[in-house]
Scaffold this active site. Structure first.
Site, PDB file in Angstrom:
ATOM      1  N   ASP A 142     -75.888 -52.053  15.601  1.00 60.95           N
ATOM      2  CA  ASP A 142     -74.789 -52.167  16.562  1.00 60.95           C
ATOM      3  C   ASP A 142     -74.010 -50.863  16.602  1.00 60.95           C
ATOM      4  OD1 ASP A 142     -75.493 -54.792  16.945  1.00 60.95           O
ATOM      5  OD2 ASP A 142     -73.934 -55.603  15.633  1.00 60.95           O
ATOM      6  N   ARG A 143     -73.395 -50.600  17.721  1.00 59.52           N
ATOM      7  CA  ARG A 143     -72.632 -49.364  17.895  1.00 59.52           C
ATOM      8  C   ARG A 143     -71.638 -49.138  16.764  1.00 59.52           C
ATOM      9  NH1 ARG A 143     -70.117 -47.404  23.531  1.00 59.52           N
ATOM     10  NH2 ARG A 143     -69.431 -45.351  22.873  1.00 59.52           N
TER      11      ARG A 143
END
Length: 307
Positions: A142-143
């Site tokens: 995930d970012r």
């Protein structure tokens, strides 16, 4: 006055070095280039003056294989593009292993075209002399999750890894800073994950209703406000750890999407710390381990103010 770099370059271009046994690039160069010291050779690597089988290599721990040819050049200097939010841990002909910072996208989505790990590493491999070089996504973070990631340098290796992921990956461990005191010293969370219309993942406890997800955790340390967990994945589903931490009533710090109310640190409290796997071509067992982010330890220090 002739520099060590120039002498070493002339020495190698007159007689390329053939690899006789598997070893990393820097030790190989130190063994074969008697006129150059460690710092001089590292400088040549950084300037793109060293190539393996005709391709420029800059990683000092590039894994050499028997029969490859290593040459130096005093003329061909490649400016490697700077990496932002990324650090290369390992690179060979098949794979690149990196540590990604929190906030950097792994790969662009339809709605986002920001700087990504994928775009930067594509520029990195193309700067080595072949504009058609590519990289291929094997898995994502995930970012807002930091940590160890793997990319493939060919579609063949990508497919091989993805098709045998459960057998190939021997360890995939995260550290998670979560809200509240987790009372059980260790546990397993088991559910079926589904995605809502708003693209939020959630758990269904009905068998086979979604994608099966299994998460194991152990408490590293805790106090009345926070717990630091070691989390290992038996399955790798989208947002799996984040959903499962919310399920047990201990959402990851600063994860508003999954129930967090704390801003004890200024990023998501999730870090992919360890990745261990069998190399798809050589069969060697590789392990890459990073430190726990220092800010994850702040809530356990005396005098820390809960936010």
């Amino acid at each position: 006055m002739t520099s060590v770099t120039d002498r070493s370059a002339r020495e190698s271009t007159s007689k390329p070095f053939v690899v006789q046994e598997p070893m990393e690039l820097l030790p190989f160069l130190l063994k074969n280039i008697t006129s150059g010291g460690r710092n001089a050779i590292k400088s040549m690597l950084g300037r793109g003056q060293i190539s393996v089988n005709g391709k420029v290599v800059t990683a000092f721990n590039y894994q050499l294989q028997v029969g490859q040819t290593v040459t130096l050049s005093k003329d061909k200097v490649v400016e490697m593009p700077p990496l932002i939010g990324l650090t290369i841990l390992h690179e060979d002909e098949d794979l690149i292993i990196v540590v990604k910072d929190a906030g950097l996208l792994s790969i662009a989505s339809d709605k986002e075209t920001d700087l990504t790990a994928y775009r930067q590493l594509t520029a990195h491999v193309r700067a080595s002399g072949n504009e058609y070089n590519r990289i291929f996504v094997v898995h994502r973070l995930d970012r807002d999750t930091s940590g160890v990631m793997m990319f493939a340098k060919s579609e063949e290796i990508q497919q091989q890894l993805q098709n045998s992921w459960q057998e190939t990956v021997k360890e995939r461990t995260y550290v998670a800073l979560v809200e509240g005191m987790v009372k059980k010293p260790e546990g397993t969370i088991n559910s079926w994950l589904k995605e809502s219309k708003t693209l939020k993942m959630y758990s269904s406890h009905y068998p086979n209703d979604g994608l099966h997800a299994i998460t194991h955790y152990k408490v590293i340390q805790s106090n009345k406000n926070f717990s630091l967990l070691e989390v290992s994945l038996e399955t790798g589903r989208k947002n799996q750890i984040r959903v499962h931490m919310e399920d047990i009533g201990h959402p990851i710090v600063n994860d508003k999407k999954y129930g967090s109310k704390s801003k004890a640190i200024n990023r998501l409290g999730l870090h992919a710390r360890v990745l261990s796997f069998v190399h798809p071509r050589t069969g060697a067992l590789l392990k890459f381990e990073t430190e726990i982010p220092k800010m994850f330890l702040n809530p356990f220090r005396e005098g820390f103010l809960v936010k």
